[in-house]
Design an enzyme around this catalytic site. Sequence first.
Site, PDB file in Angstrom:
ATOM      1  N   HIS A   1       8.457 -94.887  61.272  1.00 15.15           N
ATOM      2  CA  HIS A   1       8.326 -96.190  61.715  1.00 15.15           C
ATOM      3  C   HIS A   1       7.122 -96.710  62.464  1.00 15.15           C
ATOM      4  CE1 HIS A   1      10.510 -99.989  63.126  1.00 15.15           C
ATOM      5  NE2 HIS A   1       9.968 -99.734  64.245  1.00 15.15           N
TER       6      HIS A   1
ATOM      7  N   LEU B   1      13.452 -99.510  52.264  1.00 15.41           N
ATOM      8  CA  LEU B   1      14.003-100.859  53.116  1.00 15.41           C
ATOM      9  C   LEU B   1      15.730-100.845  52.944  1.00 15.41           C
ATOM     10  CD1 LEU B   1      11.503-103.464  52.216  1.00 15.41           C
ATOM     11  CD2 LEU B   1      11.756-102.089  54.428  1.00 15.41           C
ATOM     12  N   LYS B   2      16.406 -99.938  52.207  1.00 14.29           N
ATOM     13  CA  LYS B   2      17.643 -99.682  51.953  1.00 14.29           C
ATOM     14  C   LYS B   2      18.173 -99.018  53.045  1.00 14.29           C
ATOM     15  CE  LYS B   2      18.360-102.942  48.837  1.00 14.29           C
ATOM     16  NZ  LYS B   2      18.850-104.207  49.301  1.00 14.29           N
TER      17      LYS B   2
ATOM     18  N   ASN C   1      12.253 -90.405  58.499  1.00 13.75           N
ATOM     19  CA  ASN C   1      11.944 -91.660  58.438  1.00 13.75           C
ATOM     20  C   ASN C   1      10.593 -91.963  59.382  1.00 13.75           C
ATOM     21  OD1 ASN C   1      11.870 -94.672  57.541  1.00 13.75           O
ATOM     22  ND2 ASN C   1      12.609 -95.010  59.530  1.00 13.75           N
TER      23      ASN C   1
ATOM     24  N   GLY D   1       3.696 -97.490  48.935  1.00 12.62           N
ATOM     25  CA  GLY D   1       3.789 -96.124  48.901  1.00 12.62           C
ATOM     26  C   GLY D   1       2.657 -95.226  49.360  1.00 12.62           C
ATOM     27  N   SER D   2       1.916 -95.805  50.507  1.00 13.55           N
ATOM     28  CA  SER D   2       0.713 -94.972  51.064  1.00 13.55           C
ATOM     29  C   SER D   2       1.171 -94.024  51.713  1.00 13.55           C
ATOM     30  CB  SER D   2      -0.168 -96.148  51.924  1.00 13.55           C
ATOM     31  OG  SER D   2       0.493 -96.555  53.031  1.00 13.55           O
ATOM     32  N   ASN D   3       2.425 -93.855  52.449  1.00 19.07           N
ATOM     33  CA  ASN D   3       2.714 -92.676  53.056  1.00 19.07           C
ATOM     34  C   ASN D   3       2.976 -91.722  51.894  1.00 19.07           C
ATOM     35  OD1 ASN D   3       2.995 -92.959  56.098  1.00 19.07           O
ATOM     36  ND2 ASN D   3       3.693 -94.889  55.620  1.00 19.07           N
TER      37      ASN D   3
ATOM     38  N   GLU E   1       0.032 -93.161  60.726  1.00 20.05           N
ATOM     39  CA  GLU E   1       1.096 -92.533  59.968  1.00 20.05           C
ATOM     40  C   GLU E   1       0.892 -91.663  58.977  1.00 20.05           C
ATOM     41  OE1 GLU E   1       3.720 -95.841  58.179  1.00 20.05           O
ATOM     42  OE2 GLU E   1       2.960 -97.241  59.808  1.00 20.05           O
TER      43      GLU E   1
HETATM   44  C1  GRF Z   1       5.014 -98.144  56.601  1.00 18.18           C
HETATM   45  O1  GRF Z   1       4.277 -99.020  57.806  1.00 18.18           O
HETATM   46  C2  GRF Z   1       6.111 -97.433  57.518  1.00 18.18           C
HETATM   47  O2  GRF Z   1       6.002 -97.235  58.722  1.00 18.18           O
HETATM   48  C3  GRF Z   1       7.278 -98.422  57.373  1.00 18.18           C
HETATM   49  O3  GRF Z   1       6.984 -98.960  56.109  1.00 18.18           O
HETATM   50  C4  GRF Z   1       5.844 -99.057  55.887  1.00 18.18           C
HETATM   51  C5  GRF Z   1       5.646 -98.367  54.442  1.00 18.18           C
HETATM   52  O4  GRF Z   1       4.273 -98.221  54.010  1.00 18.18           O
HETATM   53  N1  GRF Z   1       8.498 -97.785  57.324  1.00 18.18           N
HETATM   54  P1  GRF Z   1       3.856 -97.502  52.505  1.00 18.18           P
HETATM   55  O5  GRF Z   1       4.673 -98.130  51.465  1.00 18.18           O
HETATM   56  O6  GRF Z   1       4.047 -96.104  52.787  1.00 18.18           O
HETATM   57  O7  GRF Z   1       2.440 -97.936  52.437  1.00 18.18           O
END
Ligand code: GRF
Length: 207
Positions: free
Chosen positions: A108, A89-90, A106, A11-13, A178
């Site tokens: 990536h 991931l789903k 999303n 969940g870092s994003n 990101e």
């Molecule tokens: C990130 O690298 C994102 O690009 C990919 O999954 C990862 C998720 O990282 N889709 P986080 O859970 O947000 O830390």
Amino acid sequence: MNIAVFASGRGSNFQAILNAIHQGTLPATVTLCLSNNAGAGAFEIARLHNIPAVHLSAKQFPNETAYIEAMRELLHRQSVQLIALAGYLKKVPPAIVHSYRNRILNIHPALLPSFGGAGMYGHRVHEAVLAAGVKVSGATVHLVDEEYDRGPIVLQRTVEVEQNDTPDTLAAKVLKIEHEIYPEALKAFAEGRVTIHERIAWIHSHS
Ligand code: GRF
């Protein structure tokens, strides 16, 4: 703008999105955190910020229709206007993609349309980038359609691939950007500065 963040992992994003909201740069509210994984780190972040967190998995339902209805009902109840996938991931069910057309994003960890598609996630992406010998990689924010990593590209930023990079060092460099571009892309949506024409999306500096 009410956002639902869908996350399967750390969940870092999600955290970067919340940071931008708290700093006042992103005019939005996260009204839902959804995960298919009961042990997702994203749930811990949601709990710390009093954000409704829901574990929703197809396995909890007798059939696909019941699962989709539960998801739809949740999105409606939380007045969700935009869905941000952040390490989810789903596959989002096609019926939800249809209802939220051009309102699901999303992120990536590579420069799409290269190094994407089914099975291309996590370290596999960075391994493939290094194996291809490309000299730049980066991150892509894109709209979600019915195919993995194929929807219109909204925002990209690059990082240099260096000779001594490993999948780990490259992943760390990409993750840093990101965390910059996801809040930026969301801000553009919140401010109505995104136009989408067929498969092309553009961010404008003014609405
Ligand atoms: C990130 O690298 C994102 O690009 C990919 O999954 C990862 C998720 O990282 N889709 P986080 O859970 O947000 O830390």
